[in-house]
Design a protein around this motif. Sequence first.
Motif, mmCIF file in Angstrom:
data_model
loop_
_atom_site.group_PDB
_atom_site.id
_atom_site.type_symbol
_atom_site.label_atom_id
_atom_site.label_comp_id
_atom_site.label_asym_id
_atom_site.label_seq_id
_atom_site.Cartn_x
_atom_site.Cartn_y
_atom_site.Cartn_z
ATOM 1 N N THR A 53 0.868 -1.195 0.000
ATOM 2 C CA THR A 53 0.000 0.000 0.000
ATOM 3 C C THR A 53 0.902 1.242 0.000
ATOM 4 O OG1 THR A 53 -0.022 -0.107 2.420
ATOM 5 C CG2 THR A 53 -1.933 -1.033 1.304
ATOM 6 N N CYS A 54 1.375 1.661 -1.161
ATOM 7 C CA CYS A 54 2.483 2.640 -1.136
ATOM 8 C C CYS A 54 2.049 4.065 -0.804
ATOM 9 C CB CYS A 54 3.289 2.586 -2.423
ATOM 10 S SG CYS A 54 2.420 3.049 -3.917
ATOM 11 N N GLY A 55 0.789 4.432 -1.028
ATOM 12 C CA GLY A 55 0.275 5.734 -0.574
ATOM 13 C C GLY A 55 1.130 6.912 -1.023
ATOM 14 N N ASN A 56 1.662 7.641 -0.060
ATOM 15 C CA ASN A 56 2.516 8.782 -0.404
ATOM 16 C C ASN A 56 3.987 8.405 -0.526
ATOM 17 O OD1 ASN A 56 0.517 10.767 -0.659
ATOM 18 N ND2 ASN A 56 0.324 10.885 1.571
ATOM 19 N N GLY A 57 4.288 7.120 -0.360
ATOM 20 C CA GLY A 57 5.627 6.630 -0.693
ATOM 21 C C GLY A 57 6.635 6.574 0.445
ATOM 22 N N TYR A 58 6.223 6.928 1.652
ATOM 23 C CA TYR A 58 7.216 6.965 2.741
ATOM 24 C C TYR A 58 7.726 5.573 3.107
ATOM 25 C CZ TYR A 58 5.757 11.764 3.031
ATOM 26 O OH TYR A 58 5.480 13.065 2.707
ATOM 27 N N ASP A 59 6.826 4.614 3.162
ATOM 28 C CA ASP A 59 7.282 3.246 3.459
ATOM 29 C C ASP A 59 8.119 2.709 2.294
ATOM 30 O OD1 ASP A 59 5.989 3.022 5.979
ATOM 31 O OD2 ASP A 59 4.082 2.632 4.970
ATOM 32 N N GLN A 75 7.326 10.403 -7.285
ATOM 33 C CA GLN A 75 7.955 11.717 -7.066
ATOM 34 C C GLN A 75 8.861 11.699 -5.843
ATOM 35 O OE1 GLN A 75 4.567 14.345 -7.163
ATOM 36 N NE2 GLN A 75 4.758 14.684 -9.371
ATOM 37 N N LEU A 76 8.397 11.029 -4.775
ATOM 38 C CA LEU A 76 9.213 10.966 -3.558
ATOM 39 C C LEU A 76 10.514 10.192 -3.815
ATOM 40 C CD1 LEU A 76 9.197 11.762 -0.494
ATOM 41 C CD2 LEU A 76 8.400 9.435 -0.048
ATOM 42 N N LEU A 77 10.390 9.091 -4.554
ATOM 43 C CA LEU A 77 11.592 8.294 -4.864
ATOM 44 C C LEU A 77 12.560 9.089 -5.746
ATOM 45 C CD1 LEU A 77 9.927 4.816 -5.513
ATOM 46 C CD2 LEU A 77 11.419 5.385 -3.598
ATOM 47 N N MET A 78 12.014 9.773 -6.728
ATOM 48 C CA MET A 78 12.878 10.565 -7.629
ATOM 49 C C MET A 78 13.572 11.683 -6.857
ATOM 50 S SD MET A 78 10.540 10.478 -11.060
ATOM 51 C CE MET A 78 11.248 11.914 -11.755
ATOM 52 N N ALA A 79 12.830 12.312 -5.951
ATOM 53 C CA ALA A 79 13.413 13.412 -5.164
ATOM 54 C C ALA A 79 14.514 12.908 -4.239
ATOM 55 C CB ALA A 79 12.318 14.102 -4.357
ATOM 56 N N ASN A 113 2.624 10.044 -6.382
ATOM 57 C CA ASN A 113 3.277 10.604 -5.192
ATOM 58 C C ASN A 113 4.515 9.790 -4.811
ATOM 59 O OD1 ASN A 113 1.125 12.342 -5.200
ATOM 60 N ND2 ASN A 113 0.187 11.582 -3.320
ATOM 61 N N THR A 114 4.362 8.471 -4.902
ATOM 62 C CA THR A 114 5.487 7.596 -4.541
ATOM 63 C C THR A 114 6.642 7.779 -5.530
ATOM 64 O OG1 THR A 114 3.981 6.016 -3.514
ATOM 65 C CG2 THR A 114 6.145 5.176 -4.157
#
Length: 192
Positions: free
Chosen positions: A30-36, A63-67, A60-61
Amino acid sequence: MSNIIQTTTQLAMYITSGYIEEGDILVDATCGNGYDTLNLAKKCPAKLYAFDIMDQAILNTRQLLMANGYQSRLDDGSIQLICDSHENIDFYINQPVKAFTFNLGYLPGGNKNIATSNSSTVIAVKKALNLLDTNGLICITMYSGHDEGKDEKETLLNISASLDSKKYHAAYINMINQKNNPPEILLITKKR
Ligand code: SAM
């Protein structure tokens, strides 16, 4: 790490980290916003699968990984973001998985009507049990503050309590002095 029981998500990831080694196969169900997903990516898995049913969550996930410098791992497919229900996990994965993380409920900041549901979560967890590597972990963060979440929790606790104790360890953690139905953690490990 300081005060690991301050938040459930922090505790869940701390416990999960203890089961993971570099080169493992990992799943964020459940990746959601990608924090896990990001925390799992930091463990240098050979392959990391991240599922969500919402396009927004996958975006969102990503983008978070790319950032955070994971563009090349997205490009080479060693981190795979999958916009599909986790109940279809076995369509994508056919190798032993060292750790699954399920963080149930709805996308924080998103549509609360699109949340995990009892029926699909049960299918996904049963499939995860089949895919789980020996000494692997399924870590499920559960939210019982809404009706569907309460059903999910009760069903998952019943399933876990009935697992063969010769094959699995199952444990349940809750924050006993917090108000308003704090999240709870269910852990299932597969014995050698
Ligand atoms: N792990 C996330 C993070 O670090 O931001 C938080 C996850 S959020 C609490 C729960 C997510 O489960 C939501 O993004 C929701 O869209 C997703 N979800 C709901 N039903 C699902 C299903 N059947 N399969 C996969 N994901 C699902």
